[in-house]
Design an enzyme around this catalytic site. Structure first.
Site, mmCIF file in Angstrom:
data_model
loop_
_atom_site.group_PDB
_atom_site.id
_atom_site.type_symbol
_atom_site.label_atom_id
_atom_site.label_comp_id
_atom_site.label_asym_id
_atom_site.label_seq_id
_atom_site.Cartn_x
_atom_site.Cartn_y
_atom_site.Cartn_z
ATOM 1 N N ARG A 232 0.841 -1.195 0.000
ATOM 2 C CA ARG A 232 0.000 0.000 0.000
ATOM 3 C C ARG A 232 0.875 1.244 0.000
ATOM 4 O O ARG A 232 1.948 1.271 0.626
ATOM 5 C CB ARG A 232 -0.904 0.054 1.242
ATOM 6 C CG ARG A 232 -2.165 -0.752 1.111
ATOM 7 C CD ARG A 232 -3.088 -0.216 0.000
ATOM 8 N NE ARG A 232 -4.266 -1.028 -0.203
ATOM 9 C CZ ARG A 232 -4.359 -2.087 -1.026
ATOM 10 N NH1 ARG A 232 -3.327 -2.472 -1.749
ATOM 11 N NH2 ARG A 232 -5.503 -2.744 -1.147
ATOM 12 N N GLU A 261 -3.194 7.936 -5.752
ATOM 13 C CA GLU A 261 -2.981 7.253 -7.020
ATOM 14 C C GLU A 261 -3.708 7.994 -8.137
ATOM 15 O O GLU A 261 -4.755 8.613 -7.908
ATOM 16 C CB GLU A 261 -3.455 5.797 -6.892
ATOM 17 C CG GLU A 261 -2.666 5.098 -5.769
ATOM 18 C CD GLU A 261 -2.769 3.589 -5.742
ATOM 19 O OE1 GLU A 261 -3.876 3.078 -5.883
ATOM 20 O OE2 GLU A 261 -1.710 2.944 -5.561
ATOM 21 N N HIS A 288 -0.487 0.251 -9.660
ATOM 22 C CA HIS A 288 -1.189 -0.677 -8.753
ATOM 23 C C HIS A 288 -1.727 -1.874 -9.559
ATOM 24 O O HIS A 288 -2.928 -2.173 -9.513
ATOM 25 C CB HIS A 288 -2.337 0.051 -8.032
ATOM 26 C CG HIS A 288 -2.782 -0.645 -6.768
ATOM 27 N ND1 HIS A 288 -3.267 0.036 -5.687
ATOM 28 C CD2 HIS A 288 -2.833 -1.958 -6.422
ATOM 29 C CE1 HIS A 288 -3.593 -0.830 -4.730
ATOM 30 N NE2 HIS A 288 -3.342 -2.041 -5.167
HETATM 31 C C1 3PG Z 1 -5.585 -5.900 -3.071
HETATM 32 O O1 3PG Z 1 -5.692 -5.215 -2.044
HETATM 33 O O2 3PG Z 1 -6.302 -6.881 -3.297
HETATM 34 C C2 3PG Z 1 -4.496 -5.559 -4.047
HETATM 35 O O3 3PG Z 1 -3.766 -4.452 -3.641
HETATM 36 C C3 3PG Z 1 -5.065 -5.327 -5.418
HETATM 37 O O4 3PG Z 1 -5.852 -4.178 -5.447
HETATM 38 P P1 3PG Z 1 -6.765 -3.952 -6.710
HETATM 39 O O5 3PG Z 1 -7.903 -4.906 -6.600
HETATM 40 O O6 3PG Z 1 -7.207 -2.519 -6.680
HETATM 41 O O7 3PG Z 1 -5.924 -4.249 -7.922
#
Ligand code: 3PG
Length: 330
Positions: A232, A261, A288
Site C-alpha cells: 500500500r 494514485e 497498482h
Molecule cells: C488488493 O488489495 O487486493 C491488491 O492491492 C489489489 O488491489 P486492486 O484490486 O485494486 O488491484
C-alpha cells in the site's frame, strides 16, 4: 430484483455471474457525484482499492447490505461504520496473492538487472551495456517485511534463486512457518533493514504500518539497497524515499502503490497527475497492477460473486457478520 452496482473493473465473468441474479449497473471511472447517486438504491456494491467507501457514501447507500471487495485490502472502506450499519464486507484474500507475489519477484529481478533502464536506453539506440551491469539475485539478502500470505508466496518463489531470505512479522505465531520456508526470523524491523540488500514490503495499511519506513528506517538500510512496495502507498514515506534515492543511498525502488494514485480509467490526455517520484529514473512506478492478471481477476470475481449470492439470499439477514474473507477456489 436486487440492485448491484459495480464501481471498479472486475473480470467480465464476474459481471455475467452477477447479472444472473441481480439488476447490475457497471459504473467505471465515474465522478464522485455519479458514484454517490448510483449507490442510493444498491443492495450491494463491488469495489477494488480505488473507491472511497466512506461514511458519506455509506450514508447515501441506505439499502446497502453487502460491500464486495474484489481483492484483499480494505483500507479504502470505513469498516467500523459498515459494521455499525450491519453491512457485510466480503474480501477474497487468496485470490490475487499469487499474482502479487509473481509481480514482486519480477520487480526484484528488474531492479537487480536494471531491466527498465536497459529497455528505455535500447529504444533510444543506446547499446552501451557496460552502463547497466547488474547484481545477481543469488548473492543478495532479501528482507521480507510482513510474512503473511503474500510474503510467504514471495519467499517460496525466491527460494530457488539461492538468495538469503530474512523476514520480519509482528505475528510471533509465524515463527515455525518462517523455518519451513527457510526464512530467517528477525526479532525487529531494524535488524532486517540493516542486513538486507533488497527489501520487499507486504503489510496491510493500518495506523501502525502507515509511515513505518521513513527517514530513520531508510538511513538504517545498507547503501545501495533496492526497495519494492506492492502493498500500500504510504507504508514507505514517499518524500523520504525520493530523498534517499536522490542521494544514492537507495539504488532503486519499484513502487506499485502510491498514497494518492492517479485515475486508472482516464486516458493520458485527461490525466493531470503529478508526483515527484515519477521524475526519478531509479524509481519505477507502476499503476497498482500487481494483482491485475486474467487468472487472479477471474478467481477473485467468481469467488466474490458466489459469496455475495449466499449472503444476499432471502432469509440470511440478521445472521450477518461484519466481514467475511472468502477462501479463493482456483
Ligand atoms: C488488493 O488489495 O487486493 C491488491 O492491492 C489489489 O488491489 P486492486 O484490486 O485494486 O488491484
Amino acid at each position: 430484483m436486487k440492485r448491484v452496482v459495480v464501481l471498479e473493473s472486475i473480470h467480465p465473468d464476474g459481471v455475467t455471474a452477477l447479472q444472473r441474479h441481480y439488476d447490475v449497473t457497471v459504473c467505471l471511472g465515474a465522478s464522485r457525484a455519479r458514484i454517490l447517486d448510483a449507490v442510493t438504491a444498491a443492495s450491494a456494491i463491488v469495489v477494488r482499492s480505488v473507491t472511497r467507501v466512506d461514511r458519506e457514501l455509506l450514508d447515501r447507500a441506505r439499502r446497502l447490505q453487502v460491500i464486495g471487495r474484489a481483492g484483499i485490502g480494505t483500507d479504502n472502506i470505513d469498516m467500523a461504520y459498515a459494521a455499525e450499519r450491519g453491512i457485510e464486507v466480503i474480501t477474497v484474500p487468496g485470490g490475487n496473492a499469487v499474482s502479487v507475489a509473481e509481480f514482486t519477484v519480477m520487480q526484484i529481478l528488474a531492479l537487480c538487472r536494471n531491466a527498465y533502464a536497459i529497455a528505455e536506453a535500447v529504444k533510444a539506440n543506446d547499446f552501451r551495456r557496460e552502463l547497466y551491469q547488474g547484481v545477481e539475485l543469488s548473492a543478495q539478502t532479501v528482507g521480507i517485511v510482513g510474512v503473511g500470505q503474500i510474503g510467504q508466496l514471495v519467499a517460496q518463489r525466491l527460494r530457488p534463486f539461492g538468495c538469503r531470505l530474512i523476514g520480519f512479522d509482528i505475528n510471533p505465531a509465524l515463527r515455525d512457518r518462517f523455518a519451513e520456508l527457510s526464512v530467517q526470523w528477525m526479532d525487529c524491523l531494524d535488524d532486517l533493514l540493516q542486513r538486507s540488500d533488497v527489501i520487499t514490503v507486504h503489510v496491510p495499511k493500518t495506523a501502525q504500518t502507515t509511515g513505518m519506513i521513513g527517514a530513520r528506517e531508510l538511513a538504517l538500510m545498507k547503501r545501495g539497497v533496492r526497495l519494492i512496495n506492492t502493498s500500500r502507498g504510504g507504508i514507505i514515506v514517499e518524500a523520504e524515499l525520493l530523498k534517499a534515492v536522490q542521494r544514492g543511498h537507495v539504488a532503486g525502488a519499484a513502487i506499485d502503490v502510491l498514497v494518492d494514485e492517479p485515475p486508472f480509467h482516464a486516458l493520458s490526455e485527461q490525466v493531470n497527475y503529478t508526483n515527484p517520484l515519477l521524475g526519478h529514473p531509479n524509481i519505477l512506478i507502476t499503476p497498482h497492477c500487481a494483482a491485475s492478471t486474467e487468472e487472479a481477476q477471474r478467481v477473485v470475481a467468481l469467488n466474490l460473486v458466489e459469496a455475495m449470492v449466499k449472503i444476499l439470499a432471502p432469509g440470511t439477514r440478521g445472521r450477518r457478520r461484519a466481514s467475511v474473507a472468502v477462501g479463493a477456489k482456483r
